[in-house]
Design a protein around this motif. Structure first.
Motif, mmCIF file in Angstrom:
data_model
loop_
_atom_site.group_PDB
_atom_site.id
_atom_site.type_symbol
_atom_site.label_atom_id
_atom_site.label_comp_id
_atom_site.label_asym_id
_atom_site.label_seq_id
_atom_site.Cartn_x
_atom_site.Cartn_y
_atom_site.Cartn_z
ATOM 1 N N ALA A 10 0.587 -1.152 -0.097
ATOM 2 C CA ALA A 10 0.044 -0.108 0.283
ATOM 3 C C ALA A 10 0.448 1.087 0.020
ATOM 4 C CB ALA A 10 -0.554 -0.174 1.058
ATOM 5 N N VAL A 14 0.689 4.122 -2.875
ATOM 6 C CA VAL A 14 -0.154 5.708 -2.585
ATOM 7 C C VAL A 14 1.452 6.574 -2.796
ATOM 8 C CG1 VAL A 14 0.550 7.338 -0.533
ATOM 9 C CG2 VAL A 14 -1.178 5.248 -0.529
ATOM 10 N N GLY A 17 1.596 7.710 -6.827
ATOM 11 C CA GLY A 17 0.489 9.040 -6.695
ATOM 12 C C GLY A 17 0.972 10.278 -6.644
ATOM 13 N N PRO A 37 2.868 13.127 -2.291
ATOM 14 C CA PRO A 37 2.148 12.023 -1.169
ATOM 15 C C PRO A 37 2.967 12.188 0.162
ATOM 16 C CG PRO A 37 2.070 10.462 -3.031
ATOM 17 C CD PRO A 37 3.073 12.009 -3.974
ATOM 18 N N ARG A 398 -4.009 2.195 -7.141
ATOM 19 C CA ARG A 398 -4.340 1.477 -5.790
ATOM 20 C C ARG A 398 -5.344 0.751 -7.091
ATOM 21 N NH1 ARG A 398 -8.949 6.031 -5.407
ATOM 22 N NH2 ARG A 398 -8.599 6.115 -7.061
ATOM 23 N N TYR A 401 -2.585 -1.859 -6.427
ATOM 24 C CA TYR A 401 -2.583 -3.211 -5.816
ATOM 25 C C TYR A 401 -4.177 -3.898 -5.200
ATOM 26 C CZ TYR A 401 -2.668 -3.278 -0.023
ATOM 27 O OH TYR A 401 -3.271 -3.631 0.704
ATOM 28 N N ALA A 582 1.050 10.735 3.051
ATOM 29 C CA ALA A 582 1.035 9.710 2.127
ATOM 30 C C ALA A 582 1.105 8.171 3.730
ATOM 31 C CB ALA A 582 2.895 9.547 2.121
ATOM 32 N N LEU A 585 -2.923 7.451 3.324
ATOM 33 C CA LEU A 585 -2.849 6.956 2.245
ATOM 34 C C LEU A 585 -2.892 5.854 2.222
ATOM 35 C CD1 LEU A 585 -1.910 10.179 -0.046
ATOM 36 C CD2 LEU A 585 -4.748 9.087 0.453
ATOM 37 N N ALA A 586 -2.228 5.709 2.689
ATOM 38 C CA ALA A 586 -1.946 4.077 2.698
ATOM 39 C C ALA A 586 -1.850 2.709 3.744
ATOM 40 C CB ALA A 586 0.116 3.641 2.506
ATOM 41 N N LEU A 589 -5.909 2.235 2.365
ATOM 42 C CA LEU A 589 -6.002 1.236 1.248
ATOM 43 C C LEU A 589 -5.703 0.197 2.045
ATOM 44 C CD1 LEU A 589 -6.079 0.550 -1.287
ATOM 45 C CD2 LEU A 589 -3.358 1.199 -1.843
#
Length: 602
Positions: A10, A14, A17, A37, A398, A401, A582, A585-586, A589
């Motif tokens: 993840a 990210v 990104g 990110p 994403r 992933y 970051a 976001l990770a 996810l």
């Protein structure tokens, strides 16, 4: 988890990104805004003499928050750049040497965006916060501020002709949105510097965006009067459509400062447009012929052009966003920034366009198969935000992933999405929470009938408006095994009372008047029907969100938990509407993936 998934985490998804926006070109070189990110900051970069250098010092981030979604956060000045600093929303000026930025404005009640520079003046959309939000067009200089236009509810895209004698902009009033009905306005300045009264150049039941002047001072813009956002302009003294492909030449103007077309003559222009959901880039000559460029890419943004090159932010199904330069003479493409390999090309799941029946229409999207899957795989349905927005057939880390972990993905452009013309976009009028849900469910049935997915293992997820569609699907349909809402709407009435001015009337268009259509709202409010949700749901929410306030998500989470439904919530103290950091976001996810895995194991 597939054998290849462990080495695409993840955090890596990210980190891939990084994104770019707002290309500007001048004799001094090429400039762009770059988001990374790792720290959630946006920084200006300058490309000159075949090298790129960062202009933005530590402590600054170049991002406007006008209308909450921002855009137009910098412009080129006479000897440097001018930009909006994210923290205080003030305009700063910065030379191209190593000197630090210097504040041009100092009004803490104001935000600025859509910056344009001309002969010592900075044109900007000004957002003043007092008891509410007021918007104007202003011209800023050292120690001065001149109001250029006021009285309308919203403004965008101020632009001056090269000789400084004509000023154009787009404006609109509540309850319209910029993608439903706007006006193209113009003022002219005489030899003594006096401005005429504003005159409406176009605007009835149409959406206009991205006004431009050519070198001769003729005015143009994009209009969807004929069904698609296409170029119109002053040709031979008349306002008329320019020759164009029957396609949208722009997405919905959620953000300021877009550049998806540039006029080059009376009927010639550079533009990007959509064909079957895929982006095209071409230069239309005065003879009507279209010269196409960079066919390996499938989405183009932030177009800029000089005598030798065409510049764009471009992405493809196998490469993330990049700043590219295209030689006009021989079409060679050079990557100036970004575009780094995320995964080997042979491991990337490629988008397959899908068109399927839903209700009385055809809905659209992109299907990403799970590589190497021997049995029909589980499916994750992605619902984009907006809902007047779109998904694109470009590399989304994403999505990869998920596919690396054995899930297929359907990324949907349900009714209301842009890129398929005004009628398709308007099809969501008064039907939000129904048509979009119908399209999401129909996609699962269509893919299952093709043997591409396991219908009993379908999940739905979405952010913002996409979260609302996901929650409605879980409450009102029996299709999905579980779902995820990222800062999603669960109570439209509460959203209408708490949200910001830009979207304050959007719900009236999407669902109806909250008073006169109270029953319709009741029928389409997931929070009021939480008892009908029988499957697990996971929530992700920013505590600083001004669009979907955290209390709304907490109410939905608590309602499900009170009903004995497995519901998990993750709240991020420093995030707004749409996560930027970051680590958050990770985390989101990975937690979503783990959540679905537990559901499948259960």
């Amino acid at each position: 988890m597939s054998s290849s998934a462990a080495d695409f985490s993840a955090a890596q998804a990210v980190a891939a990104g990084t994104d770019f926006a707002e290309l500007k070109v001048s004799a001094a070189g090429l400039f762009w805004n770059e988001f990374r990110p790792a720290d959630g900051a946006c920084r200006l970069w300058h490309w000159h003499a075949h090298q790129a250098r960062c202009l933005t010092p530590d402590g600054f981030s170049v991002r406007s928050r006008v209308y909450e979604y921002g855009g137009g956060s910098f412009c080129l000045g006479g000897d440097g750049v001018l930009f909006v600093n994210e923290k205080d929303q003030q305009v700063y000026t910065q030379a191209l040497d190593a000197s630090p930025p210097r504040a041009l404005t100092a009004d803490g009640a104001c935000r600025y965006g859509d910056l344009q520079w001309h002969a010592g003046l900075v044109l900007a959309v000004e957002e003043r916060h007092a008891e509410g939000a007021e918007h104007r067009l202003v011209a800023l200089a050292e120690g001065t501020r001149q109001v250029l236009a006021e009285g309308a509810d919203f403004y965008a895209s101020p632009v001056l002709s090269d000789d400084g004698r004509r000023l154009a902009w787009v404006e609109w009033d509540r309850p319209a949105q910029p993608w439903t009905r706007t006006r193209l306005m113009c003022r002219e300045r005489d030899a003594n510097g006096n401005w005429s009264q504003a005159r409406c150049m176009a605007g009835a039941d149409e959406s206009l965006q991205q006004p431009r002047f050519d070198a001769e001072g003729r005015l143009y813009c994009l209009s969807d009067r004929d069904g698609f956002w296409q170029p119109w302009g002053e040709v031979d003294g008349h306002w008329q459509a320019l020759p164009a492909e029957p396609a949208d030449h722009a997405p919905a103007p959620w953000q300021l400062g877009a550049s998806t077309w540039l006029p080059s003559g009376p009927q010639g222009y550079l533009a990007t447009w959509f064909e079957n959901g895929f982006g095209q880039l071409g230069l239309r000559g005065e003879d009507g012929r279209v010269e196409r460029f960079a066919s390996a890419y499938t989405r183009f943004r932030s177009l800029a052009m000089d005598a030798e090159h065409i510049y764009a932010v471009a992405a493809s199904p196998i490469s993330p966003p990049a700043v590219i330069a295209i030689a006009r003479s021989h079409h060679e493409v050079s990557v100036l920034a970004g575009g780094a390999e995320v995964l080997p090309a042979e491991r990337i799941s490629l988008p397959q366009p899908i068109h399927y029946g839903s209700g009385d229409t055809t809905a659209h999207g992109f299907f990403y198969p799970a590589p190497g899957s021997k049995l029909p795989p589980p499916l994750v349905v992605f619902i984009h935000g907006g809902p007047t927005s779109a998904c694109y057939p470009v590399l989304d880390p994403r999505i990869q992933y998920w596919t690396q972990r054995g899930f297929a993905v359907a990324d949907l452009n349900y009714r209301g999405s842009t890129g398929y013309g005004r009628a398709y976009r308007q099809a969501l009028h008064l039907s939000w929470g129904e048509s979009d849900v119908q399209d999401a469910c129909a996609a699962v049935r269509h893919l299952a009938e093709q043997g591409l997915i396991d219908r009993s293992k379908a999940f739905i997820r979405g952010g913002s408006a996409g979260g609302y569609t996901a929650l409605c699907a879980l409450a009102f349909q029996n299709i999905f095994r579980a779902g995820a809402s990222l800062y999603g709407v669960s109570d439209p009435v509460a959203l209408g009372k708490a949200t910001h001015k830009f979207e304050a009337d959007y719900l009236d268009w999407l669902i109806g008047d909250p008073l006169h259509d109270a029953e319709r709202y009741r029928q389409r409010t997931p929070l009021l029907h939480a008892g009908q949700i029988k499957v697990p749901v996971i929530f992700f929410q920013g505590e600083l969100d001004a669009v979907v306030v955290p209390a709304q998500t907490r109410s939905m989470l608590e309602a499900l938990q009170a009903n004995g439904i497995e519901a998990v919530g993750h709240f991020y103290p420093e995030e707004r509407h749409g996560f930027r950091k970051a680590e958050n976001l990770a985390h989101a996810l990975e937690e979503e993936w783990k959540f679905y895995c537990r559901v499948l194991e259960g």
